[in-house]
Each structure stands twice: as structure tokens, then as C-alpha cells.
Design a protein around this motif. Structure first.
Motif, PDB file in Angstrom:
ATOM      1  N   VAL A 133       0.827  -1.219   0.000  1.00  0.00           N
ATOM      2  CA  VAL A 133       0.000   0.000   0.000  1.00  0.00           C
ATOM      3  C   VAL A 133       0.860   1.268   0.000  1.00  0.00           C
ATOM      4  CG1 VAL A 133      -1.922  -1.137   1.150  1.00  0.00           C
ATOM      5  CG2 VAL A 133      -0.148  -0.053   2.534  1.00  0.00           C
ATOM      6  N   GLU A 134       2.156   1.147   0.146  1.00  0.00           N
ATOM      7  CA  GLU A 134       3.029   2.323   0.186  1.00  0.00           C
ATOM      8  C   GLU A 134       2.998   3.076  -1.141  1.00  0.00           C
ATOM      9  OE1 GLU A 134       4.295  -0.360   3.413  1.00  0.00           O
ATOM     10  OE2 GLU A 134       3.684  -0.598   1.336  1.00  0.00           O
ATOM     11  N   HIS A 135       3.094   4.403  -1.076  1.00  0.00           N
ATOM     12  CA  HIS A 135       2.998   5.218  -2.300  1.00  0.00           C
ATOM     13  C   HIS A 135       4.193   4.994  -3.226  1.00  0.00           C
ATOM     14  CE1 HIS A 135       5.769   7.941  -0.122  1.00  0.00           C
ATOM     15  NE2 HIS A 135       6.077   8.400  -1.308  1.00  0.00           N
ATOM     16  N   GLU A 136       5.310   4.492  -2.679  1.00  0.00           N
ATOM     17  CA  GLU A 136       6.478   4.225  -3.525  1.00  0.00           C
ATOM     18  C   GLU A 136       6.243   3.080  -4.505  1.00  0.00           C
ATOM     19  OE1 GLU A 136       8.041   5.910   0.388  1.00  0.00           O
ATOM     20  OE2 GLU A 136       6.612   4.350  -0.225  1.00  0.00           O
ATOM     21  N   THR A 137       5.183   2.316  -4.288  1.00  0.00           N
ATOM     22  CA  THR A 137       4.873   1.216  -5.202  1.00  0.00           C
ATOM     23  C   THR A 137       4.611   1.728  -6.620  1.00  0.00           C
ATOM     24  OG1 THR A 137       3.828   0.049  -3.344  1.00  0.00           O
ATOM     25  CG2 THR A 137       3.403  -0.812  -5.553  1.00  0.00           C
ATOM     26  N   ILE A 138       3.974   2.871  -6.727  1.00  0.00           N
ATOM     27  CA  ILE A 138       3.604   3.416  -8.042  1.00  0.00           C
ATOM     28  C   ILE A 138       4.835   3.719  -8.896  1.00  0.00           C
ATOM     29  CG2 ILE A 138       2.478   5.331  -9.252  1.00  0.00           C
ATOM     30  CD1 ILE A 138       0.500   5.482  -6.929  1.00  0.00           C
ATOM     31  N   ASN A 164       7.809  11.362  -8.010  1.00  0.00           N
ATOM     32  CA  ASN A 164       7.061  10.712  -6.933  1.00  0.00           C
ATOM     33  C   ASN A 164       7.744  10.894  -5.583  1.00  0.00           C
ATOM     34  OD1 ASN A 164       4.602   8.865  -7.926  1.00  0.00           O
ATOM     35  ND2 ASN A 164       6.138   8.969  -9.545  1.00  0.00           N
ATOM     36  N   HIS A 165       8.624  11.886  -5.516  1.00  0.00           N
ATOM     37  CA  HIS A 165       9.229  12.331  -4.252  1.00  0.00           C
ATOM     38  C   HIS A 165      10.129  11.279  -3.602  1.00  0.00           C
ATOM     39  CE1 HIS A 165       6.408  15.596  -4.736  1.00  0.00           C
ATOM     40  NE2 HIS A 165       5.390  14.750  -4.707  1.00  0.00           N
TER      41      HIS A 165
END
Length: 351
Positions: free
Chosen positions: A66-71, A111-112
Motif C-alpha cells: 500500500v506504500e505510495h512508492e509502489t507506483i 514521486n518524491h
């Protein structure tokens, strides 16, 4: 336990997919033909990246991070795979491929996921500001090319990548970073299944699509795992990836010394030099694996060491790198300052 399940799942998927991709490669002509620079003597599939990407995506789908880094990891992996695939099939120009690598690295930045600051001894903090963007891009591009350049023998780049991922995953366990553990586990399983068919004599190659894909994910994972901590933390991924970095760095030095273009291919990489020394294909791969494991163990010791231990480890690592370069002749056969000194010392004692 769940990470082990992911490793097993992606390994099984990879084992099933690889034979199917090999058959597909032969039907569509996606094979690497032998030539004077290459060590294989028969056409071999170059669609290994397809196996790695598909099994990796299936593993992520099963793991549901679910972490945003997955994208950025997924998006960048797909884009760099496509760039590598075009290069495998149509021989993309080096500058065009480099531009594609930089573009993919921007996905990370947008993506920061950047290297923002480091903390020096005595609490001194250096913030990179706008330089965090070029530093991040440089790092990801460097890792991609390092993995790609060492992909010269059956199972070499995939095995080295697996060793690096195991090391990053182990340090993630020490940091209790479940996300990085999961990503490492998914990719480790993909590689273990793939290595069954990629080991000598290989039935399938990673190709640029696979090597660049692995380099991209490893580069991003190392940023996520070691960013924004201390000056020393910047060197962990460098030590983990010491073998491909050594090969890439001294390839550039060698070509500049010989007044060649740094993108001009040659047969003087680490694996070529070991073959020239008389080692067999399999022995060369195993020897480089052992060197990679040595550096990986060193990186873990480095991570756990107090400051004085870090200094000693750095000295030992630098001496080891120098001896590897001299022994294999990575720059040229005449560059042997330490080995020549040891030889002269031994000769004097014998007299």
C-alpha cells in the motif's frame, strides 16, 4: 513468513513462464546471435526481462503493498523494460537509450523519492536542495548501467542482482522495513526461478530489458533503504553493488586511457579478464559471485560497525578493490603497483 511465501510464489511463476517465453522467442526471432564479442555459440532468447517483469508484477499483485512508492517502482519498471526491449530487438543508439534512462529516473523524482540530505559526524546536516534531483537521477542511471554492463556471462547479472537484493532485504529486516523486504522478496523469487534457465549453458538471457529493469528496481530500493540517514549510509548500496560498479568504473577509465568512446563496447570487462586468465565459464561466474558475496557481507558489517570499525572496513574494501583490479588487469596488464611491490619484497627476502 509472508515474504517467504512471496519468494516461493514468484519463483514458481518464473519457472512456469520462462520455458513459454523461450518458445515464443524462437517463433518471433527474438534471439541473440553469436558474434566475436560474445561467449555463446548458439542463438539464445533475449526476452528474459519479460519473465522478470511478469513474475514481479504478479508477486506485487499478490502482496498488495500500500506504500505510495509502489507506483513509481511499477511504472518505472514497465517503462524501462520497454526501452530495453526496443534496444534488444532493434539496437537503440546509446544516447537515445541514456535519454530514456534519465526519463525513467524522473518518474522516481516526480514521486518524491529523492536523496534530500545527509548527516555528517557531530550532527552536521547537509541539505542537497535542488541538487537532490540530479543526484537521484545519476544514482538510478548508474545502477541500471552497472547491472547492464556486467551482463556478459550466463547467470552473471541475475545472480549478482539476487545477491544484492538478499543483502538489501537483510538490512531491511534489521530496519524493520516491511515494504522493502516485500519488494526484495518478490524479485528474489523471480530471479531464482529464472536462474534455472539462465545459468550456464543459458537457454535465455536477461537482455537489456531485464538488466535495466533489475538495475532500476535495485537503484530505487537502495534509495528507499538508505536515504537521509548519514554520510556512511550513502556507501552501503555502493558496497553491495561493488562488483558491477567496479566493472563499470574501470571500463570508463580503461576506455578514456585508450582514447576510446566510453560507450564503445569491448572484451575487457571483469568476466572477460577472468576468462583470459584461464577460468572456465562456470568458474568465472562462481568466482564473481564469491566476490559479490564478500562485498555484501562487508556492507552488513559496515552497517553494524561503530565509527572506528567503519574506517577499518573502508580501508580493507579499497585494498580489496585495488587487488581485484591489478590481478585481473581491468585497466591494463602493466598496472600492478601493489602486486609488484609484494613481488619485489618477496624477492628481497628470498635473497
Amino acid at each position: 513468513m509472508f515474504t517467504l511465501q512471496l519468494i516461493l510464489l514468484t519463483m514458481i511463476v518464473s519457472l512456469i513462464l520462462t520455458p513459454l517465453v523461450i518458445v515464443l522467442s524462437k517463433k518471433i526471432g527474438a534471439v541473440d546471435m553469436p558474434n566475436v564479442r560474445k561467449v555463446h555459440t548458439k542463438p539464445v532468447s533475449v526476452l528474459g526481462g519479460s519473465v522478470i517483469l511478469l513474475s514481479f508484477l504478479i508477486g506485487l499483485w499478490w502482496g498488495k503493498p500500500v506504500e505510495h512508492e509502489t507506483i513509481p517502482i511499477i511504472l518505472g519498471a514497465i517503462v524501462i523494460y520497454l526501452i530495453g526491449l526496443v534496444d534488444d530487438l532493434y539496437d537503440m543508439k546509446p544516447l537515445v537509450k541514456l535519454a530514456g534512462q534519465i526519463a525513467v529516473s524522473l518518474i522516481v523524482v516526480l514521486n518524491h523519492v529523492t536523496l534530500d540530505f545527509i548527516t555528517l559526524p557531530f550532527g552536521i546536516v547537509i541539505e542537497f536542495g535542488i541538487f537532490s534531483i540530479p543526484m537521484t537521477i545519476f544514482w538510478v542511471v548508474a545502477v541500471m548501467n552497472a547491472i547492464n554492463l556486467i551482463d556478459g556471462l550466463d547467470g552473471l547479472a541475475s545472480g549478482i542482482s539476487c545477491i544484492a537484493l538478499i543483502t538489501i532485504g537483510f538490512i531491511a529486516i534489521l530496519q524493520q522495513n516491511i515494504f522493502i523486504m516485500m519488494i526484495c522478496g518478490v524479485l528474489i523469487g523471480s530471479l531464482l526461478g529464472f536462474l534455472v534457465f539462465n545459468s550456464h549453458p543459458a537457454k535465455i538471457f536477461l537482455g537489456d530489458s531485464g538488466a535495466l529493469l533489475l538495475g532500476y528496481i535495485i537503484g530505487v530500493l537502495s534509495l528507499l533503504g538508505f536515504k537521509n540517514i548519514t554520510l556512511i549510509s550513502l556507501f552501503f548500496p555502493m558496497v553491495i553493488l561493488a562488483v558491477p560498479f567496479i566493472d563499470m568504473l574501470f571500463a570508463v577509465i580503461r576506455r578514456l586511457h585508450n582514447r576510446q568512446s566510453i560507450v564503445q563496447a569491448d572484451k575487457s570487462h571483469l568476466h572477460h579478464k577472468l576468462l583470459d586468465l584461464g577460468y572456465t565459464h562456470r568458474q568465472t561466474v562462481v568466482l564473481i559471485y564469491m566476490i559479490a558475496i564478500l562485498f555484501s557481507i562487508s556492507s552488513v558489517i559496515l552497517y553494524l560497525s561503530p565509527p572506528y570499525g567503519v574506517l577499518m572496513m573502508f580501508i580493507m574494501i579499497l585494498i580489496t578493490i585495488e587487488l581485484i583490479v591489478e590481478f585481473t588487469g581491468l585497466i591494463n596488464a602493466n598496472y600492478r603497483p601493489i602486486l609488484n611491490f609484494l613481488t619485489r619484497t618477496k624477492y628481497k627476502k628470498e635473497r
